[in-house]
Design a protein around this motif. Sequence first.
Motif, PDB file in Angstrom:
ATOM      1  N   GLU A 172       0.802  -1.231   0.000  1.00  0.00           N
ATOM      2  CA  GLU A 172       0.000   0.000   0.000  1.00  0.00           C
ATOM      3  C   GLU A 172       0.838   1.286   0.000  1.00  0.00           C
ATOM      4  N   PRO A 173       1.796   1.437  -0.903  1.00  0.00           N
ATOM      5  CA  PRO A 173       2.589   2.672  -0.922  1.00  0.00           C
ATOM      6  C   PRO A 173       1.807   3.884  -1.414  1.00  0.00           C
ATOM      7  N   ASN A 174       0.566   3.663  -1.827  1.00  0.00           N
ATOM      8  CA  ASN A 174      -0.244   4.774  -2.349  1.00  0.00           C
ATOM      9  C   ASN A 174      -1.082   5.460  -1.286  1.00  0.00           C
ATOM     10  N   ILE A 175      -0.968   5.035  -0.006  1.00  0.00           N
ATOM     11  CA  ILE A 175      -1.721   5.710   1.053  1.00  0.00           C
ATOM     12  C   ILE A 175      -0.788   6.103   2.192  1.00  0.00           C
ATOM     13  N   SER A 177      -1.017   6.086   5.415  1.00  0.00           N
ATOM     14  CA  SER A 177      -0.877   5.240   6.598  1.00  0.00           C
ATOM     15  C   SER A 177       0.169   4.149   6.422  1.00  0.00           C
ATOM     16  N   HIS A 178       0.539   3.832   5.169  1.00  0.00           N
ATOM     17  CA  HIS A 178       1.563   2.810   4.947  1.00  0.00           C
ATOM     18  C   HIS A 178       2.795   3.414   4.267  1.00  0.00           C
ATOM     19  N   TRP A 179       2.946   4.699   4.452  1.00  0.00           N
ATOM     20  CA  TRP A 179       4.128   5.376   3.900  1.00  0.00           C
ATOM     21  C   TRP A 179       4.713   6.314   4.961  1.00  0.00           C
ATOM     22  N   GLY A 180       4.699   5.806   6.208  1.00  0.00           N
ATOM     23  CA  GLY A 180       5.296   6.551   7.314  1.00  0.00           C
ATOM     24  C   GLY A 180       4.599   7.857   7.631  1.00  0.00           C
ATOM     25  N   SER A 181       3.267   7.905   7.423  1.00  0.00           N
ATOM     26  CA  SER A 181       2.479   9.125   7.649  1.00  0.00           C
ATOM     27  C   SER A 181       2.974  10.286   6.800  1.00  0.00           C
ATOM     28  N   SER A 182       3.560   9.956   5.680  1.00  0.00           N
ATOM     29  CA  SER A 182       3.978  10.958   4.694  1.00  0.00           C
ATOM     30  C   SER A 182       3.129  10.800   3.446  1.00  0.00           C
ATOM     31  N   ASP A 183       3.076  11.854   2.648  1.00  0.00           N
ATOM     32  CA  ASP A 183       2.330  11.773   1.391  1.00  0.00           C
ATOM     33  C   ASP A 183       2.991  10.748   0.474  1.00  0.00           C
ATOM     34  N   PRO A 184       2.208   9.940  -0.208  1.00  0.00           N
ATOM     35  CA  PRO A 184       2.788   8.933  -1.114  1.00  0.00           C
ATOM     36  C   PRO A 184       3.672   9.587  -2.178  1.00  0.00           C
ATOM     37  N   ARG A 185       4.757   8.905  -2.475  1.00  0.00           N
ATOM     38  CA  ARG A 185       5.704   9.407  -3.477  1.00  0.00           C
ATOM     39  C   ARG A 185       5.999   8.280  -4.464  1.00  0.00           C
ATOM     40  N   PRO A 186       5.258   8.214  -5.563  1.00  0.00           N
ATOM     41  CA  PRO A 186       5.479   7.139  -6.537  1.00  0.00           C
ATOM     42  C   PRO A 186       6.913   7.063  -7.037  1.00  0.00           C
ATOM     43  N   ALA A 187       7.577   8.199  -7.199  1.00  0.00           N
ATOM     44  CA  ALA A 187       8.952   8.181  -7.722  1.00  0.00           C
ATOM     45  C   ALA A 187       9.888   7.490  -6.737  1.00  0.00           C
ATOM     46  N   ALA A 212       4.021  -3.851  -5.029  1.00  0.00           N
ATOM     47  CA  ALA A 212       3.180  -3.716  -3.837  1.00  0.00           C
ATOM     48  C   ALA A 212       1.702  -3.731  -4.221  1.00  0.00           C
ATOM     49  N   ALA A 213       0.899  -4.344  -3.363  1.00  0.00           N
ATOM     50  CA  ALA A 213      -0.546  -4.306  -3.554  1.00  0.00           C
ATOM     51  C   ALA A 213      -1.042  -2.901  -3.238  1.00  0.00           C
ATOM     52  N   LEU A 214      -1.776  -2.319  -4.169  1.00  0.00           N
ATOM     53  CA  LEU A 214      -2.232  -0.936  -4.031  1.00  0.00           C
ATOM     54  C   LEU A 214      -3.587  -0.900  -3.342  1.00  0.00           C
ATOM     55  N   ALA A 215      -3.695  -0.011  -2.365  1.00  0.00           N
ATOM     56  CA  ALA A 215      -4.949   0.120  -1.622  1.00  0.00           C
ATOM     57  C   ALA A 215      -6.006   0.765  -2.503  1.00  0.00           C
ATOM     58  N   PRO A 216      -7.233   0.265  -2.484  1.00  0.00           N
ATOM     59  CA  PRO A 216      -8.294   0.874  -3.282  1.00  0.00           C
ATOM     60  C   PRO A 216      -8.737   2.201  -2.673  1.00  0.00           C
ATOM     61  N   THR A 217      -8.660   3.258  -3.425  1.00  0.00           N
ATOM     62  CA  THR A 217      -9.123   4.568  -2.983  1.00  0.00           C
ATOM     63  C   THR A 217      -9.433   5.416  -4.208  1.00  0.00           C
ATOM     64  N   VAL A 218     -10.395   6.324  -4.049  1.00  0.00           N
ATOM     65  CA  VAL A 218     -10.751   7.225  -5.145  1.00  0.00           C
ATOM     66  C   VAL A 218     -10.057   8.574  -4.986  1.00  0.00           C
ATOM     67  N   GLU A 219      -9.274   8.750  -3.930  1.00  0.00           N
ATOM     68  CA  GLU A 219      -8.610  10.031  -3.688  1.00  0.00           C
ATOM     69  C   GLU A 219      -7.514  10.261  -4.720  1.00  0.00           C
ATOM     70  N   THR A 220      -7.264  11.522  -4.978  1.00  0.00           N
ATOM     71  CA  THR A 220      -6.268  11.879  -5.993  1.00  0.00           C
ATOM     72  C   THR A 220      -5.103  12.665  -5.393  1.00  0.00           C
ATOM     73  N   GLY A 221      -4.894  12.571  -4.089  1.00  0.00           N
ATOM     74  CA  GLY A 221      -3.776  13.202  -3.412  1.00  0.00           C
ATOM     75  C   GLY A 221      -4.229  14.431  -2.633  1.00  0.00           C
ATOM     76  N   PRO A 222      -3.312  14.999  -1.852  1.00  0.00           N
ATOM     77  CA  PRO A 222      -1.944  14.525  -1.645  1.00  0.00           C
ATOM     78  C   PRO A 222      -1.807  13.425  -0.594  1.00  0.00           C
ATOM     79  N   ASN A 224      -3.597  10.583   0.024  1.00  0.00           N
ATOM     80  CA  ASN A 224      -3.732   9.245  -0.559  1.00  0.00           C
ATOM     81  C   ASN A 224      -3.907   9.401  -2.055  1.00  0.00           C
ATOM     82  N   LEU A 225      -3.425   8.404  -2.794  1.00  0.00           N
ATOM     83  CA  LEU A 225      -3.465   8.478  -4.252  1.00  0.00           C
ATOM     84  C   LEU A 225      -4.160   7.238  -4.806  1.00  0.00           C
TER      85      LEU A 225
END
Length: 555
Positions: A172-175, A177-187, A212-222, A224-225
């Motif tokens: 879940e690197p796109n949310i 909560s699973h990126w150290g409480s930081s905004d997801p960074r695809p790069a 990584a398995a991506l979490a389902p979400t409709v958000e477009t950032g910042p 969650n993506l």
Amino acid sequence: MNSKWFLFWGCVVLVLGSVAGMIVTQHQRAEAVRGWETATTSLDLPYRLPLAGVNVALTQYLDEDGRLDAELNAIEAAGFTWVRQTFLWAEIEPEQGTFDWNEADAIVNAVADHPKLQLVAVVDSAPDWARNTLATGYDYAPPADPAQYAAFASAFAGRYGDTITYYQIWDEPNIRSHWGSSDPRPAHYKTMLCAAYDSIHAADSSSNVIMAALAPTVETGPLNLSDLLFLRTMYELGGGDCFDAAAAKPYGYNLDPDDRQVDSEVLNFSRWILLREEMVAQGDATKPLWGSNFGWNYLPADWDGTPSIWGSVSAAEQEQFTRDAFRRARDEWPWTGGLILQHWQPDAPATDGINGFAIAPVIDSWLANGPLVPVDDGLLPGLHSPDNAFTTYSENWQVQTSGADYIPREPGPNVGADAVPPDPEADASAVKNQITVQFSGTAFALPVQRDNYTAYLYVTIDGEQANVLPRNRQGDAYIILTSPERTAQLDLILVAEGLSDGVHTAEIIHRPDHGDDRWPIQGYAVATPPDTGRYTRNMLISGVIGVLALLGAGI
């Protein structure tokens, strides 16, 4: 005059109604078959993998003698193949260069003692020493330096490469909560994924690296993506070369698995199709798409813990929806990797809503109603490697994942200027270089390697000549392996269609019996095409009404 005008406008209404009916029917048909791919019409598919798996938290059983083995026995008896277990880098290497493999060793060795089970190892969670200084203290914070994660992944694969084949890079690197409480960074994740991909393949040449398995979400950032946008961004950044399979989390939420809305704004089981379509659009159709977490959450009426964030269904719906999901993925989605249920038994506080996914407490009652996972009595719909559990070869065949060829029993040329071509009119039954394939579907095809040589395959289905192939004078259905262009080419040859539902047996005889060193058998394709007859009938009826109305109106 009035009656004529009445007739005219009545016919106009019928014409418009028939057009509307055809549009609606076309839309319904498109919705019903979206995502449904047939391996007998296209080779743009991955080889089919075993379908069913379950997420596990096996560390919770390590302190009880015999408990881990008992749970794995139960998982095996339930019909699962995949056990998806997280291995925390933070716990294995708490200090740089200091490793504690004890728990991981116990889990890997225990699963290895159950040959029907395969681990999917999720390598997750950076230790404090490797995290960005702004993320220390946060669970699941990514590493500041992707090379350090890659070094750990290399050590992990080097240690367990003889046992583990499937490695998943983070979760879940796109949310947030699973990126150290930081905004997801695809790069950043892409750099991490590519580094780990190279290091794992270097340490374990047979490895299969899953994104990584991506979490389902409709958000477009910042914060969650969207899973779809994150996957698309990964491709735009050049990450498509850094994974052997992609993964999603097709939770059903409050909707049943046959809800066929496919919409980027809707969270349901069918959302998975959007990610498959993105992979196809990016030229990655031959990679599988895993469902790393799926399922439906049930909490009793008197539940006083934290609510489910994944929706809620009844106990009966939870069981039926799970069965229907496995059935749909089996029949319609041959691009599926593993479809892994959430969860055997979460290792979480008793008041956590995630416990509504637990199937261990109810698995016996579920199995009392029949197998949870469709029993495989033959090859599933999809594209299959020549080396599979439902195909047997007579002696002298050499079989690899990438092809099958007949080894010469006696020296004898059959290619080039000195070729001794087989007689296509010879009695095929006299030749013993035979392949037998059990499959479950209504259509069957063969991917074959053709070239500038003369050879034939003779095919029967359930003892009858294959119904799509041409026949020789003896009535044998055959495929000629000479390519039309006299150059090497891979062709998908439809062999039979319109078969009854159920298991069938294909028998294939290869001539010449001296072998040809061309590896003609490149796999097996099985399909159960969708039944679109009712849509065709509705379109036809609407069309007939429209034509009659036009005639009546004099248009």
